[in-house]
Design an enzyme around this catalytic site. Structure first.
Site, mmCIF file in Angstrom:
data_model
loop_
_atom_site.group_PDB
_atom_site.id
_atom_site.type_symbol
_atom_site.label_atom_id
_atom_site.label_comp_id
_atom_site.label_asym_id
_atom_site.label_seq_id
_atom_site.Cartn_x
_atom_site.Cartn_y
_atom_site.Cartn_z
ATOM 1 N N GLU A 114 74.247 79.548 29.007
ATOM 2 C CA GLU A 114 73.115 78.620 29.076
ATOM 3 C C GLU A 114 72.511 78.373 27.688
ATOM 4 O O GLU A 114 71.300 78.436 27.489
ATOM 5 C CB GLU A 114 72.052 79.131 30.058
ATOM 6 N N GLU B 147 77.290 83.780 37.748
ATOM 7 C CA GLU B 147 76.079 84.451 38.229
ATOM 8 C C GLU B 147 75.705 83.865 39.581
ATOM 9 O O GLU B 147 75.654 82.642 39.737
ATOM 10 C CB GLU B 147 74.864 84.216 37.318
#
Length: 222
Positions: free
Chosen positions: A57, A148
């Site tokens: 990210e 995730e």
């Protein structure tokens, strides 16, 4: 350290290079970590590693992120490393920026909790009926890894999503059962333990061990 522990336990690793800030700001650290990975690859072998991700990210443009991913992939390939290389981003960012699909696989973080429209019992359906189809449409032909997925045990509600230990257990159970539906997609449960350095109770409380029983409980036959 992760490679050593994985070798002792007989499991594989999706290795990751953490990038703090932009790609440009982290360039020295990224390059150093590439050498760390190269040394681990030489010591533990190609079979120990599912892949290598450059950044999680990252707060930078898709173009800057992917330029560094391709740089790392090219360098490692030139020295005989065959591990697939990519990056990790939120599934929404990948869906909306298909340039992030351009490497060896798609690494996506997908948490039903942050959608706000799903309960913990819908965590698996969210991943396999919403996220995975969207990623396959945005990134045709690419292997998808959900790097995730989990549920917090503390903090504020987001819509109908409620954080609690019971809901966290329910989400992990639901995710595990949903994984039967498409075994071509690997899902990594998030995460080992609570991360108290993070900014709020939701972010801090995704830890599994010490709160949720797995074998004989959340990993029960579906």
């Amino acid at each position: 350290m992760a490679s050593s522990a994985a070798a002792a336990a007989g499991v594989q690793v999706l290795a990751g290079i953490f990038v703090s800030g932009s790609i440009a700001a982290g360039i020295t650290q990224i390059n150093n970590d590439v050498q760390t990975f190269r040394a681990a690859y030489a010591k533990y072998g190609a079979g120990r590693f599912v892949g290598l991700t450059v950044g999680n990210e990252v707060n930078d443009s898709p173009g800057n992120i992917m330029a560094k991913v391709f740089d790392v992939r090219g360098y490692l390939g030139s020295v005989g490393v065959t591990t697939p290389v990519s990056t990790v981003h939120t599934w929404v960012n990948i869906r909306d920026n298909p340039a992030l699909c351009g490497a060896d696989f798609v690494g996506a973080n997908a948490h039903a909790f942050y959608d706000g429209g799903r309960t913990s019992g819908q965590a698996g359906d969210f991943v396999f009926k919403t996220v995975v189809p969207a990623l396959k449409a945005a990134c045709p032909g690419k292997k998808v890894i959900i790097s995730e997925s989990g549920w917090p045990s503390r903090g504020g509600n987001i819509g109908v999503a409620v954080p609690s230990i019971g809901d966290e257990r329910n989400a992990i159970l639901n995710l595990n059962c949903a994984c039967r539906d498409d075994t071509s997609v690997s899902v990594y449960a998030f995460e080992y333990d609570d991360q108290l350095w993070k900014g709020n109770d939701n972010e801090r409380s995704f830890g599994i061990f010490g709160k949720i029983q797995l074998n004989g409980d959340a990993f029960n036959p579906c």
